[in-house]
Design an enzyme around this catalytic site. Structure first.
Site, PDB file in Angstrom:
ATOM      1  N   HIS A 133      11.851  -4.216 -39.890  1.00  0.00           N
ATOM      2  CA  HIS A 133      13.094  -3.493 -39.640  1.00  0.00           C
ATOM      3  C   HIS A 133      13.008  -2.116 -40.284  1.00  0.00           C
ATOM      4  O   HIS A 133      12.550  -2.015 -41.410  1.00  0.00           O
ATOM      5  CB  HIS A 133      14.281  -4.255 -40.233  1.00  0.00           C
ATOM      6  CG  HIS A 133      15.571  -3.511 -40.114  1.00  0.00           C
ATOM      7  ND1 HIS A 133      16.241  -3.410 -38.914  1.00  0.00           N
ATOM      8  CD2 HIS A 133      16.300  -2.804 -41.024  1.00  0.00           C
ATOM      9  CE1 HIS A 133      17.335  -2.686 -39.088  1.00  0.00           C
ATOM     10  NE2 HIS A 133      17.388  -2.303 -40.363  1.00  0.00           N
ATOM     11  N   GLU A 185      11.242   8.740  -0.656  1.00  0.00           N
ATOM     12  CA  GLU A 185      10.624   7.413  -0.672  1.00  0.00           C
ATOM     13  C   GLU A 185      11.018   6.665   0.603  1.00  0.00           C
ATOM     14  O   GLU A 185      12.207   6.559   0.921  1.00  0.00           O
ATOM     15  CB  GLU A 185      11.076   6.651  -1.931  1.00  0.00           C
ATOM     16  CG  GLU A 185      10.804   5.166  -1.933  1.00  0.00           C
ATOM     17  CD  GLU A 185       9.324   4.795  -1.803  1.00  0.00           C
ATOM     18  OE1 GLU A 185       8.495   5.348  -2.528  1.00  0.00           O
ATOM     19  OE2 GLU A 185       9.022   3.940  -0.938  1.00  0.00           O
TER      20      GLU A 185
HETATM   21  P1  NAD Z   1       2.103   3.623  -5.238  1.00  0.00           P
HETATM   22  O1  NAD Z   1       1.672   2.543  -4.364  1.00  0.00           O
HETATM   23  O2  NAD Z   1       2.468   3.350  -6.640  1.00  0.00           O
HETATM   24  O3  NAD Z   1       3.374   4.349  -4.611  1.00  0.00           O
HETATM   25  C1  NAD Z   1       3.377   4.880  -3.325  1.00  0.00           C
HETATM   26  C2  NAD Z   1       4.818   4.999  -2.874  1.00  0.00           C
HETATM   27  O4  NAD Z   1       4.849   5.776  -1.707  1.00  0.00           O
HETATM   28  C3  NAD Z   1       5.441   3.660  -2.548  1.00  0.00           C
HETATM   29  O5  NAD Z   1       6.700   3.558  -3.173  1.00  0.00           O
HETATM   30  C4  NAD Z   1       5.554   3.674  -1.043  1.00  0.00           C
HETATM   31  O6  NAD Z   1       6.639   2.935  -0.556  1.00  0.00           O
HETATM   32  C5  NAD Z   1       5.717   5.153  -0.779  1.00  0.00           C
HETATM   33  N1  NAD Z   1       5.293   5.598   0.534  1.00  0.00           N
HETATM   34  C6  NAD Z   1       4.197   5.214   1.229  1.00  0.00           C
HETATM   35  N2  NAD Z   1       4.124   5.896   2.393  1.00  0.00           N
HETATM   36  C7  NAD Z   1       5.196   6.733   2.422  1.00  0.00           C
HETATM   37  C8  NAD Z   1       5.674   7.695   3.349  1.00  0.00           C
HETATM   38  N3  NAD Z   1       4.997   7.952   4.477  1.00  0.00           N
HETATM   39  N4  NAD Z   1       6.797   8.374   3.061  1.00  0.00           N
HETATM   40  C9  NAD Z   1       7.464   8.121   1.912  1.00  0.00           C
HETATM   41  N5  NAD Z   1       7.063   7.214   1.000  1.00  0.00           N
HETATM   42  C10 NAD Z   1       5.942   6.541   1.245  1.00  0.00           C
HETATM   43  O7  NAD Z   1       0.958   4.734  -5.119  1.00  0.00           O
HETATM   44  P2  NAD Z   1       0.722   6.061  -5.950  1.00  0.00           P
HETATM   45  O8  NAD Z   1       1.925   6.462  -6.692  1.00  0.00           O
HETATM   46  O9  NAD Z   1       0.088   7.010  -4.993  1.00  0.00           O
HETATM   47  O10 NAD Z   1      -0.371   5.620  -6.980  1.00  0.00           O
HETATM   48  C11 NAD Z   1      -1.610   5.029  -6.538  1.00  0.00           C
HETATM   49  C12 NAD Z   1      -2.072   4.014  -7.519  1.00  0.00           C
HETATM   50  O11 NAD Z   1      -2.574   4.663  -8.679  1.00  0.00           O
HETATM   51  C13 NAD Z   1      -0.961   3.107  -8.015  1.00  0.00           C
HETATM   52  O12 NAD Z   1      -0.850   1.977  -7.194  1.00  0.00           O
HETATM   53  C14 NAD Z   1      -1.399   2.736  -9.370  1.00  0.00           C
HETATM   54  O13 NAD Z   1      -2.134   1.549  -9.283  1.00  0.00           O
HETATM   55  C15 NAD Z   1      -2.312   3.868  -9.809  1.00  0.00           C
HETATM   56  N6  NAD Z   1      -1.616   4.639 -10.843  1.00  0.00           N
HETATM   57  C16 NAD Z   1      -1.264   4.003 -11.993  1.00  0.00           C
HETATM   58  C17 NAD Z   1      -0.598   4.695 -12.978  1.00  0.00           C
HETATM   59  C18 NAD Z   1      -0.188   3.985 -14.216  1.00  0.00           C
HETATM   60  O14 NAD Z   1      -0.688   2.892 -14.444  1.00  0.00           O
HETATM   61  N7  NAD Z   1       0.672   4.538 -15.052  1.00  0.00           N
HETATM   62  C19 NAD Z   1      -0.285   6.030 -12.804  1.00  0.00           C
HETATM   63  C20 NAD Z   1      -0.634   6.636 -11.617  1.00  0.00           C
HETATM   64  C21 NAD Z   1      -1.321   5.929 -10.643  1.00  0.00           C
END
Ligand code: NAD
Ligand code: FAD
Length: 477
Positions: free
Chosen positions: A451, A211
């Site tokens: 409960h 990350e």
């Molecule tokens: P995200 O935005 O949740 O997370 C991306 C992560 O990657 C961030 O923490 C960011 O800092 C990191 N990052 C970015 N560039 C990077 C790099 N070059 N090297 C290392 N880390 C890096 O995006 P996601 O996990 O791809 O998901 C996309 C979207 O899909 C989410 O924003 C969410 O809205 C949706 N999603 C929702 C759910 C849910 O509701 N349970 C589940 C999956 C996806």
């Protein structure tokens, strides 16, 4: 003359298909353009969510959690299973069956409501005309009184880690592996990184999540993120914060990821890699330049609070506009737009859209965090309750985590509910109802919860705002 519709929706995901159904329910002649071709090579409705997102990921999260329970939890219940066999292709086939059932269900709903499915790629032209290029290449143009843009989003590809067969994949690829990688790398410890990382770790992969940010789950409440990080560490989900990936080399033995962290240059060898660094809007290319609709710097359609674009009668919803990329947000915007087109005055409260991360324990929140309130200069009180003191959570062997409530210091109105713990995805609904009903923490503290239930932790967290939790030592005020 081109076929005319009251409404044409471009995109049949949870934003678009829900909007189309609601429009049809309201008596509007509606068509939905959808281009998706599924794994079986057939056109399909349901978008990212049903085909390669929410539903298939939750199916695999459930299957893999069963494996985890048998391996690591059942023993304390006195249950041992010898010779457990994990059949990944069967797991994937089960997931595919669920996807087919649900996407087929949307098709049935279209038929039942009289929504026309225009199969192919849609593009908004000037004067609310919509061009559709069919899967056979045939081009048709339709006219509509209203157009709803609901093209959704796709995974962002990193130039340093281009998609590569089954080795460097996005979430969709990682939902289809039929074997478990021995060493799995994940770039991005966001929602997808944590959910998909959890699936494959439970199935036996050694998972390292890289990350870039120094803070874990920056959007979540700090106490919740801390509680979750502790559990992930115990599960050996290796999350390395502050890791800037600079390259990925493909070798005979696997993939070599180069990255830098606070200690300097690092290398990580893995067999497969999931890139989960966010998603981007599908709007570019689907809106003609002379259509009058603007896109922002991230390719999202520019809309106001009512999802209206600069062109009267053209709306945009879901992942291709501002706001969180969540299925329920997309659907709700779809309903609101449909009702607005029909002359109603619906309302959507963007402050009470819940977030859920379906790890174990689950993470969920609604409303604002302490950090956000501090920044906004709003005085607040907090209350929290640990699942360790909840009888039901103990009985379930799921007593890690907590519920935290943030309430306005002056009015006691609930401003946020944050959960890390069992069934957080279900419990958060109570927070949504309380906030939408403008409840104070005292209001919920006065309600009676059955409960033994996990909901009692919600009750106790509300009591704790006023230092009155019964099964906890309250802070002195
Ligand atoms: P995200 O935005 O949740 O997370 C991306 C992560 O990657 C961030 O923490 C960011 O800092 C990191 N990052 C970015 N560039 C990077 C790099 N070059 N090297 C290392 N880390 C890096 O995006 P996601 O996990 O791809 O998901 C996309 C979207 O899909 C989410 O924003 C969410 O809205 C949706 N999603 C929702 C759910 C849910 O509701 N349970 C589940 C999956 C996806
Ligand atoms: P989409 O679902 O992306 O649908 C858009 C549709 O438009 C697609 O079917 C696409 O084929 C079609 N389309 C695009 N352009 C055109 C065009 N020009 N012509 C015709 N059709 C077009 N969200 C949650 O709330 N909960 C979760 O648990 C969750 N889990 C997820 C897990 C994963 C792995 C992923 C990737 C996402 C997850 N999400 C989750 C996010 C959720 O899937 C999206 O927020 C949601 O699908 C957005 O809905 P949408 O209708 O805006 O777009």
């Amino acid at each position: 003359m081109a076929d005319q519709y009251d409404v044409i929706v471009i995109g049949g995901g949870p934003g678009g298909y829900v909007a189309a159904i609601r429009c049809a329910q309201l008596g509007l002649k509606t068509a939905c353009v959808e281009q998706w071709i599924n794994k079986q090579g057939k056109p399909a409705l349901g978008g990212t969510c049903l085909n390669v997102g929410c539903i298939p990921s939750k199916a695999l999260l459930d299957s893999s959690e069963r494996v985890e329970q048998i391996q690591h939890v059942n023993a304390e219940h006195g249950i041992s299973v010898k010779g457990m066999n994990v059949d990944v292709p069967t797991m994937i086939a089960r997931k595919d069956k669920i996807v087919s059932q649900l996407t087929g269900g949307v098709e049935q709903l279209f038929k039942a409501n009289g929504v026309t499915w225009l199969q192919g790629r849609g593009r908004l032209l000037a004067d609310k005309q919509v061009e559709v290029v069919g899967h056979d290449g045939k081009v048709s143009v339709y006219e509509a009184r209203n157009v709803i843009l609901a093209m959704g989003s796709v995974s962002i590809e990193l130039p340093i880690a281009r998609w590569l067969d089954t080795r460097i994949v996005d979430s969709a690829g990682a939902l289809d592996w039929e074997t478990v990688p021995r060493r799995l790398g994940v770039i991005g410890a966001g929602v997808i990184g944590l959910e998909m990382g959890s699936v494959w770790r439970r199935l036996g992969a050694e998972v390292v999540v890289l990350e870039a940010m120094d803070e874990f789950l920056g959007a979540a409440d700090r106490d919740i993120a801390k509680a979750a990080a502790l559990q992930f560490k115990k599960q050996a989900l290796d999350i390395r914060l502050g890791s800037k990936v600079s390259g990925v080399d493909v070798t005979d033995r696997g993939l070599v990821i180069s990255y830098t962290d606070s200690k300097g240059e690092q290398r990580l060898e893995v067999d497969r890699l999931i890139v989960a660094v966010g998603r981007k809007s599908n709007a570019p290319g689907a809106v003609a330049e002379n259509a009058g609709v603007s896109l922002d710097e991230r390719g999202r359609v520019v809309v106001d609070d009512h999802c209206q674009t600069a062109v009267p009668g053209v709306y945009a919803i879901g992942d291709c506009v501002r706001g969180p990329m969540l299925a329920h947000k997309a659907s709700e915007e779809g309903i609101v737009v449909a009702e607005r087109i029909a002359g109603q005055k619906p309302h959507i409260d963007f402050n009470t859209i819940p977030w859920v991360i379906y790890t174990h324990p689950e993470i969920a929140w609604v409303g604002r965090t302490e950090a956000e309130l501090k920044q906004a200069g709003i005085a607040y009180r907090t209350g929290s309750f640990s699942f360790a003191a909840n009888g039901r959570a103990k009985a379930m062997s799921q007593d890690n985590g907590l519920i935290k409530v943030v309430a306005d210091a002056a009015t006691d109105r609930i401003l946020g509910v944050h959960i890390c713990g069992p069934m957080a995805s279900e419990l958060i609904g109570q927070g949504v109802i309380a906030m939408e009903s403008e409840n104070s923490s005292e209001d919920v503290a006065r309600m009676v919860f059955a409960h033994p239930t996990l909901s009692e932790s919600m009750h106790e967290a509300m009591l704790s705002v006023d230092g009155r939790a019964i099964h906890a030592i309250n802070r002195k005020r």
